[in-house]
Design an enzyme around this catalytic site. Structure first.
Site, PDB file in Angstrom:
ATOM      1  N   GLU A 289      13.778  76.172  34.317  1.00  0.00           N
ATOM      2  CA  GLU A 289      12.567  77.227  34.675  1.00  0.00           C
ATOM      3  C   GLU A 289      13.159  77.754  36.135  1.00  0.00           C
ATOM      4  O   GLU A 289      12.430  78.090  36.620  1.00  0.00           O
ATOM      5  CB  GLU A 289      11.195  76.605  34.965  1.00  0.00           C
ATOM      6  CG  GLU A 289      10.868  76.088  33.803  1.00  0.00           C
ATOM      7  CD  GLU A 289       9.263  75.490  33.601  1.00  0.00           C
ATOM      8  OE1 GLU A 289       9.127  75.217  34.688  1.00  0.00           O
ATOM      9  OE2 GLU A 289       8.904  75.508  32.684  1.00  0.00           O
ATOM     10  N   ASP A 368       5.517  70.508  26.086  1.00  0.00           N
ATOM     11  CA  ASP A 368       4.999  70.523  27.731  1.00  0.00           C
ATOM     12  C   ASP A 368       3.497  70.372  27.634  1.00  0.00           C
ATOM     13  O   ASP A 368       2.636  71.106  27.704  1.00  0.00           O
ATOM     14  CB  ASP A 368       5.241  71.957  28.208  1.00  0.00           C
ATOM     15  CG  ASP A 368       5.075  72.048  29.593  1.00  0.00           C
ATOM     16  OD1 ASP A 368       4.819  70.885  30.203  1.00  0.00           O
ATOM     17  OD2 ASP A 368       5.043  72.990  30.074  1.00  0.00           O
ATOM     18  N   GLU A 396      -3.424  70.711  32.849  1.00  0.00           N
ATOM     19  CA  GLU A 396      -2.914  71.821  32.924  1.00  0.00           C
ATOM     20  C   GLU A 396      -3.075  72.738  31.455  1.00  0.00           C
ATOM     21  O   GLU A 396      -3.559  73.548  31.392  1.00  0.00           O
ATOM     22  CB  GLU A 396      -1.253  71.943  32.781  1.00  0.00           C
ATOM     23  CG  GLU A 396      -0.784  73.367  32.869  1.00  0.00           C
ATOM     24  CD  GLU A 396       0.899  73.436  32.984  1.00  0.00           C
ATOM     25  OE1 GLU A 396       1.321  72.425  33.383  1.00  0.00           O
ATOM     26  OE2 GLU A 396       1.288  74.461  33.101  1.00  0.00           O
TER      27      GLU A 396
HETATM   28  O1  GCW Z   1       4.334  72.503  32.449  1.00  0.00           O
HETATM   29  C1  GCW Z   1       5.249  73.382  33.142  1.00  0.00           C
HETATM   30  C2  GCW Z   1       4.222  74.191  34.434  1.00  0.00           C
HETATM   31  C3  GCW Z   1       5.244  74.377  35.544  1.00  0.00           C
HETATM   32  C4  GCW Z   1       5.877  73.186  35.964  1.00  0.00           C
HETATM   33  C5  GCW Z   1       6.930  72.767  34.705  1.00  0.00           C
HETATM   34  C6  GCW Z   1       7.634  71.398  35.053  1.00  0.00           C
HETATM   35  C7  GCW Z   1       6.170  72.501  38.267  1.00  0.00           C
HETATM   36  O2  GCW Z   1       3.801  75.260  33.789  1.00  0.00           O
HETATM   37  O3  GCW Z   1       4.257  74.847  36.413  1.00  0.00           O
HETATM   38  O4  GCW Z   1       6.513  73.148  37.321  1.00  0.00           O
HETATM   39  O5  GCW Z   1       6.028  72.497  33.648  1.00  0.00           O
HETATM   40  O6  GCW Z   1       6.979  70.201  34.653  1.00  0.00           O
HETATM   41  O7  GCW Z   1       8.583  71.460  35.827  1.00  0.00           O
END
Ligand code: GCW
Length: 681
Positions: A289, A368, A396
C-alpha cells in the site's frame, strides 16, 4: 471523578466470598521480591483482595521448592530455561505458573516474574468471577500459555490519530510527543492481566514523526515506556520505516544488499538498543500500500527481512515481517489477477530462507479482515518459517465498534482450522503455538481496538474483543462462551440474569453481522475509504482487487482451477473441497466460485433466496439484540447502558441500510422475486 473505566480490573466488592477463609496467606516462590513484576503482582493482589473481599492475606516469599508440588519435575513445571533466546538474551522467558491450595492459603510457584504476575491475575479473576477458590485450586492448577508471543499492534500515529481507530485518540501520543502517565500503567495492567506479553506501539504505516522514533528525539521516552511495560511482562516493539536509510539517514538507497545501507543499519541498531534497553524488536510493513520495500531494488522480502534480522540478532532482537504484500493498483478488467493469491505468491517461494529471528506475520485471511474469509493458505503452506497469526479486533470491516460483533467465535474457527500441513498437530493453533514445526518464535497478534475514550474501546461490548483476544491467545482451549462470561462478570455485571442476557447478545453477534452484510464469503460491499456501511459497487470498478463480479445471471469470484487458481494453493483435501462448488462450504462459496443466482446451496436454498433470507433475518436479529439490551436498563450502570444503547441505534440503522441495499441490488440485477414476497426496493 474517574478519568477512564477500570474495565475488568474494577475489583467490585463480592458478596459471595464463601471460601475466602482459605486465604490467610499467599506464598510466592520462583522469583524474588526484587523483581519488579513480582512487586506489581503483589500490589495487584493486595489491592484486588482488599477491594473484592476486604481481606489482607499475608504474602510470604519462599525459595523454589519450598512448597508441596514445588517447581521442578515433580510439579510438572518445566525448567527455568528461556523458551526463546538469542545469543543468551531472553525474548520470552518461561511463563509457566502453578497455584496450589494449602492449609492456610494459596501457594504460587513460577520460574519467572511473569509467571508470578499471571498467577496473581488468575487468582483475582477467579474471585472476580465468583468461582470457588477451593474448587479451582484444590488439586493444583498448572498453566502454560498456548502461544509464545501474544501481541497487540497499535496503529497509533504520533499526531494522536489512530488509523482505523474507533475509540478516540491515541493515549500514547499527543502532538508528536510520547505520553507516559497513570493511564499508561493502567493500560499495561489491563493487557497483562489477560496475558498479552508484547506491544507494538506505533502504526505499521511509519511516516512523519514516527520515522524519528529511532533517533535521539524519542529515545528517553521510549526507554521509560519500555520500563513501564517490562514491569508487567510486556515486551516493547516498534514499527519500522523500511526506508529509514533514505528518510532519516540521508542515503539515497534502501537496497538491503547495499553495503552502505547495511552499515547504516548496523550503527543505528547499536544506538537504538543501547538507548532503549528493553526493546525486543520491530514490525515491518514493506512493499505494501505504497510503503517502501526491497522490491524497489529487485530484492525479495526475505532479503529485506534477513538484513535487518542479522543486525538486531546481536541484541537479542526479532524482526516481524508482514505478509500483507499485494498489488493495490490492479485493473478490475483483469479477471485472472487475484489479490487473494498475493501473500502466498510473494512469500511461499522463499520458505526456509528467512533467518531464525524473523517471524512472518500473516493476516488470518488472504484479503483483509472481512467478516468471512477462508484461512490464508500461507498458514499450513509455510513449513520452514516462523509464523505469527494477525487478526484485527479494531473491527474495521466488522462494525467499527458501533455494531456489536464479538469476534472470538471467528478466531476460534480460524485457530481450529485443519491445514493438513502434517500428519498431526496441523491446525492453525498448532502452527502458531510452535507445536507443529517446533518454532521458538511464533504466536498471535491483534490490531488493537483501544483509544482514549472513557471506556477504552468505544463500545463497552467491544471490550470483549480486547479481553477475549488476550485470554484466547493465552489459553487457546477456552471457549467463546467461557471468555464472554468472564468478560461480562468482571466488566459489566455479575448478576446471573444480566450475564445470561449479555451472553445472548455477544455470542450470536458475529453471525448476525455476517447475515446483514456481504453474503456467502464475498466480502467488500462497503463504503470505500471509511469501510463502514454498505456500498455494493463501492469497490467494484476500483484498483484494490476486491470484486464481487455480479451480473444479471450470477455473482462470485472464480478462484478455481478454471479461474485464478487460488483454491489450489491449499493442501489436500482442502484444495479439492474449495475447488468444487458442490463441496465448498456455503459460507465461502462466493469467495471461490462464480455461481448463478439459481444455484442450490447445501442449505437447500438458492443463492438469491439465501441473500434475501439472511439479510432480512440479520436485520431482525439485530433488532432483537437491541431489545434485549434495552431490557437491562434498570440493571446496569447508566454509563454502560447508554453507551451501548446509543450504539445499538446506529447499528440498527446500519443493518437496515445493508439489508435493503443488498436485497434491492440483487433483485434488480437478477429480476428474481423473493419467495416470501417481502418488501424489496
Ligand atoms: O486493512 C487495511 C487498512 C489500512 C491498513 C492496512 C494494513 C495500516 O485499510 O488502513 O494500514 O490494512 O494492514 O497495513
Amino acid at each position: 471523578m474517574k478519568k477512564y473505566a477500570s474495565l475488568w480490573l474494577d475489583y467490585k466488592a463480592k458478596k459471595n466470598n464463601r471460601d475466602c477463609g482459605c486465604l490467610g496467606s499467599i506464598s510466592i516462590s520462583g522469583a524474588g521480591e526484587s523483581d519488579i513484576r513480582v512487586q506489581n503482582a503483589v500490589r495487584e493482589l493486595k489491592n484486588g483482595l482488599k477491594a473484592m473481599l476486604d481481606i489482607e492475606p499475608e504474602i510470604v516469599f519462599g525459595s523454589a521448592g519450598s512448597h508441596t508440588g514445588a517447581v521442578g519435575s515433580s510439579s510438572g513445571l518445566s525448567d527455568g530455561s528461556a523458551a526463546g533466546s538469542l545469543n543468551g538474551q531472553s525474548i520470552l522467558d518461561n511463563e509457566e505458573y502453578r497455584i496450589t491450595l494449602e492449609k492456610d492459603g494459596l501457594a504460587i510457584e513460577a520460574n519467572s516474574g511473569r509467571g508470578i504476575l499471571y498467577a496473581a491475575f488468575d487468582i483475582l479473576r477467579c474471585i472476580s468471577c465468583e468461582r470457588s477458590l477451593k474448587e479451582t485450586y484444590a488439586s493444583g492448577k498448572t498453566v502454560r500459555p498456548s502461544n509464545p508471543l501474544r501481541m497487540l499492534n497499535h496503529w497509533d500515529n504520533m499526531d494522536g490519530t489512530i488509523e482505523r481507530g474507533y475509540s478516540g485518540r491515541s493515549f500514547f501520543y499527543v502532538d508528536n510527543e510520547i505520553v507516559i502517565d497513570e493511564r499508561t500503567v493502567d493500560y499495561a495492567r489491563l493487557i497483562a492481566s489477560v496475558g498479552i506479553n508484547a506491544v507494538v506501539i506505533n502504526n505499521v504505516n511509519v511516516k512523519d514523526a514516527a520515522s524519528y522514533m529511532i533517533t535521539d528525539r524519542y529515545y528517553d521516552k521510549l526507554a521509560k515506556l519500555g520500563e513501564v511495560f517490562a514491569g508487567y511482562g510486556i515486551g516493547l516493539y516498534l514499527s519500522l520505516n523500511y526506508a529509514s536509510t533514505i528518510e532519516i539517514g540521508g542515503l539515497d538507497s534502501a537496497d538491503p544488499l547495499d553495503p552502505e545501507v547495511i552499515a547504516w543499519w548496523k550503527d543505528k541498531m547499536a544506538e537504538v538498543f543501547e538507548r532503549i534497553p528493553t526493546l525486543k524488536g520491530f514490525l515491518v510493513k514493506a512493499d505494501s500500500e505504497g510503503r517502501p520495500g526491497p522490491f524497489t531494488y529487485g530484492r525479495t522480502q526475505a532479503d529485506g527481512a534477513n538484513m535487518l534480522a542479522d543486525i538486531v540478532k546481536e541484541y537479542g532482537g526479532i524482526i516481524i515481517w508482514r505478509c500483507f504484500v499485494y498489488n493495490c493498483k490492479q485493473d478490475w478488467r483483469h479477471t485472472k489477477t487475484d489479490r487473494a493469491r498475493s501473500g502466498y505468491d510473494n512469500f511461499m517461494p522463499m520458505d526456509g530462507d528467512y533467518h531464525d529471528n524473523v517471524i512472518l506475520q500473516i493476516k488470518n485471511g488472504p484479503m483483509d479482515f472481512q467478516i468471512r474469509e477462508p484461512v490464508s493458505p500461507l498458514l499450513g503452506g509455510l513449513k520452514k518459517t516462523n509464523q505469527m497469526l494477525e487478526v484485527q479486533i479494531a473491527q474495521e470491516y466488522t462494525g467499527q465498534q458501533i455494531d456489536v460483533c464479538y469476534l472470538i467465535p471467528m478466531f476460534k474457527e480460524i485457530l481450529g482450522f485443519k491445514t493438513y500441513c502434517s500428519e498431526k498437530d496441523d491446525t492453525v493453533a498448532d502452527i502458531i503455538s510452535g507445536k507443529t514445526f517446533g518454532s521458538r518464535f511464533s504466536g498471535i497478534a491483534a490490531v488493537t481496538n483501544t483509544g482514549n475514550d472513557f471506556n477504552w474501546t468505544g463500545n463497552y461490548l467491544a471490550g470483549a474483543n480486547l479481553f477475549g483476544f488476550g485470554r484466547l491467545g493465552f489459553d487457546t482451549d477456552l471457549t467463546s462462551e467461557q471468555i464472554a462470561e468472564e468478560f461480562i462478570k468482571m466488566t459489566i455485571s455479575d448478576d446471573p440474569g444480566v450475564v445470561d442476557v449479555i451472553m445472548g447478545i455477544l455470542l450470536p453477534s458475529r453471525a448476525v453481522y455476517e447475515k446483514y452484510s456481504a453474503p456467502l464469503g464475498i466480502g467488500w460491499m462497503v463504503q470505500p475509504a471509511t469501510h463502514y456501511g454498505c456500498s455494493v459497487d463501492g469497490y467494484e470498478y476500483d484498483r484494490w482487487g476486491t470484486y464481487h463480479r455480479a451480473d444479471h445471471l450470477g455473482l462470485g469470484v472464480d478462484r478455481t482451477d478454471k479461474g485464478t487458481g487460488y483454491a489450489l494453493l491449499y493442501n489436500e483435501p482442502n484444495a479439492s473441497v474449495y475447488n468444487s462448488p458442490d463441496e465448498c462450504p456455503d459460507e465461502l462459496v462466493l469467495f471461490f466460485h462464480h455461481l448463478p443466482y439459481t444455484h442450490k446451496l447445501h442449505s437447500g436454498k438458492t443463492v438469491i433466496q439465501h441473500i434475501y433470507d439472511s439479510h432480512f433475518e440479520g436485520y431482525e436479529e439485530a433488532k432483537q439484540m437491541a431489545a434485549k439490551w434495552e431490557n437491562l436498563k434498570d440493571k446496569l450502570d447508566s454509563e454502560i447502558f447508554y453507551n451501548v444503547s446509543k450504539r445499538f441505534e446506529r447499528q440498527l440503522a446500519n443493518a437496515r441500510e445493508w439489508c435493503d441495499q443488498v436485497n434491492s441490488y440483487f433483485f434488480r440485477k437478477s429480476g428474481i422475486p423473493d419467495e416470501k414476497g417481502r418488501q424489496i426496493w
